[in-house]
Design an enzyme around this catalytic site. Structure first.
Site, PDB file in Angstrom:
ATOM      1  N   ARG A 152      -2.075  -6.088  -8.397  1.00  0.00           N
ATOM      2  CA  ARG A 152      -1.095  -7.132  -8.094  1.00  0.00           C
ATOM      3  C   ARG A 152      -1.168  -8.188  -9.192  1.00  0.00           C
ATOM      4  O   ARG A 152      -0.884  -7.912 -10.332  1.00  0.00           O
ATOM      5  CB  ARG A 152      -1.375  -7.717  -6.702  1.00  0.00           C
ATOM      6  N   HIS A 183       0.837  -1.205   0.000  1.00  0.00           N
ATOM      7  CA  HIS A 183       0.000   0.000   0.000  1.00  0.00           C
ATOM      8  C   HIS A 183       0.875   1.259   0.000  1.00  0.00           C
ATOM      9  O   HIS A 183       0.614   2.213  -0.724  1.00  0.00           O
ATOM     10  CB  HIS A 183      -0.885   0.049   1.264  1.00  0.00           C
ATOM     11  N   SER A 217      -3.041  -7.482   2.990  1.00  0.00           N
ATOM     12  CA  SER A 217      -3.262  -7.315   4.430  1.00  0.00           C
ATOM     13  C   SER A 217      -3.601  -8.652   5.070  1.00  0.00           C
ATOM     14  O   SER A 217      -3.227  -8.921   6.211  1.00  0.00           O
ATOM     15  CB  SER A 217      -4.392  -6.323   4.683  1.00  0.00           C
ATOM     16  N   LYS A 262     -17.485  -6.275   6.351  1.00  0.00           N
ATOM     17  CA  LYS A 262     -16.151  -6.865   6.391  1.00  0.00           C
ATOM     18  C   LYS A 262     -15.639  -6.774   7.820  1.00  0.00           C
ATOM     19  O   LYS A 262     -15.579  -5.684   8.398  1.00  0.00           O
ATOM     20  CB  LYS A 262     -15.236  -6.091   5.428  1.00  0.00           C
TER      21      LYS A 262
HETATM   22  P1  ADP Z   1      -6.095  -5.984   0.636  1.00  0.00           P
HETATM   23  O1  ADP Z   1      -6.528  -6.708  -0.603  1.00  0.00           O
HETATM   24  O2  ADP Z   1      -4.645  -6.122   0.908  1.00  0.00           O
HETATM   25  O3  ADP Z   1      -6.980  -6.120   1.826  1.00  0.00           O
HETATM   26  P2  ADP Z   1      -7.125  -3.280   0.322  1.00  0.00           P
HETATM   27  O4  ADP Z   1      -8.599  -3.457   0.219  1.00  0.00           O
HETATM   28  O5  ADP Z   1      -6.673  -2.522   1.497  1.00  0.00           O
HETATM   29  O6  ADP Z   1      -6.199  -4.512   0.207  1.00  0.00           O
HETATM   30  O7  ADP Z   1      -6.598  -2.662  -1.045  1.00  0.00           O
HETATM   31  C1  ADP Z   1      -6.654  -1.337  -1.447  1.00  0.00           C
HETATM   32  C2  ADP Z   1      -5.997  -1.191  -2.801  1.00  0.00           C
HETATM   33  O8  ADP Z   1      -4.595  -1.455  -2.664  1.00  0.00           O
HETATM   34  C3  ADP Z   1      -6.473  -2.137  -3.885  1.00  0.00           C
HETATM   35  O9  ADP Z   1      -6.443  -1.441  -5.116  1.00  0.00           O
HETATM   36  C4  ADP Z   1      -5.441  -3.242  -3.899  1.00  0.00           C
HETATM   37  O10 ADP Z   1      -5.355  -3.857  -5.154  1.00  0.00           O
HETATM   38  C5  ADP Z   1      -4.207  -2.438  -3.588  1.00  0.00           C
HETATM   39  N1  ADP Z   1      -3.141  -3.243  -2.998  1.00  0.00           N
HETATM   40  C6  ADP Z   1      -3.209  -4.045  -1.915  1.00  0.00           C
HETATM   41  N2  ADP Z   1      -2.017  -4.645  -1.656  1.00  0.00           N
HETATM   42  C7  ADP Z   1      -1.167  -4.193  -2.620  1.00  0.00           C
HETATM   43  C8  ADP Z   1       0.205  -4.459  -2.937  1.00  0.00           C
HETATM   44  N3  ADP Z   1       0.924  -5.329  -2.227  1.00  0.00           N
HETATM   45  N4  ADP Z   1       0.755  -3.819  -3.982  1.00  0.00           N
HETATM   46  C9  ADP Z   1       0.011  -2.975  -4.739  1.00  0.00           C
HETATM   47  N5  ADP Z   1      -1.290  -2.693  -4.504  1.00  0.00           N
HETATM   48  C10 ADP Z   1      -1.877  -3.297  -3.475  1.00  0.00           C
END
Ligand code: ADP
Length: 164
Positions: A91, A17, A130, A41
């Site tokens: 990803r 992130h 996460s 969630k």
């Molecule tokens: P997670 O899937 O890790 O719970 P979130 O809902 O917090 O993630 O994701 C928010 C945004 O960040 C999404 O667009 C997700 O694709 C992106 N994201 C999550 N992890 C990564 C990573 N390791 N590298 C790049 N983008 C990421």
């Protein structure tokens, strides 16, 4: 002023992130990290905790970053904040299919005002999520490769509290 919104659960914020945040700052004048308050969630960290962790790691960017909560429609949040760029991290290929659908929907719902820009994950964070961090914390693995060392202990302690 180009305002971008990077929305997600951030439960907790990972190095992946953070990498997306840093890259987004190159293409926006201001970035709002919008932390989703999704009742469906079940999160480890409360909304306030998730925001606090992000603030801890991004205060070096000063006024270029704002951390806010949001629920409801992302397009409404965008309008409210005069933002026209949605930032999403990509990803594996599996993210693409899912994200593309949302990008079209948000474009249409905003009458073409809002566009989504995808930032590719850094090679080393390609498979970092996460949920992987939470799993690693549950089994007591080292966390410094997944999250900033400033928050690693907080995540470890949360795992202990959750296990009871
Ligand atoms: P997670 O899937 O890790 O719970 P979130 O809902 O917090 O993630 O994701 C928010 C945004 O960040 C999404 O667009 C997700 O694709 C992106 N994201 C999550 N992890 C990564 C990573 N390791 N590298 C790049 N983008 C990421």
């Amino acid at each position: 002023m180009k305002i971008g919104v990077y929305a997600g659960s951030f439960d907790p914020i990972t190095k992946g992130h953070f990498d997306v945040i840093k890259k987004s700052l190159k293409i926006t004048d201001k970035l709002i990290v919008a932390v989703m308050n999704n009742a469906n969630k079940k999160c480890w960290f409360s909304l306030e905790e998730r925001k606090e962790l992000i603030k801890m790691l991004t205060n070096e960017f000063g006024e270029k970053i704002e951390v806010k909560s949001f629920d409801g429609l992302l397009i409404d949040f965008m309008k409210e904040h005069n933002a026209e760029i949605i930032i999403r991290g990509l990803r594996a290929v599996s993210d693409y299919e899912y994200e593309l659908g949302y990008a079209f929907v948000n474009h249409d719902l905003s009458d073409g005002e809002v566009d989504t820009i995808f930032i590719p994950a850094a090679r080393e964070y390609m498979y970092l999520s996460s949920s992987a961090v939470r799993e690693a914390a549950t089994v007591g693995a080292r966390l410094d490769i997944f999250v900033d060392t400033k928050i690693a202990d907080i995540v470890k302690n949360k795992a202990k509290n959750i296990k009871g």
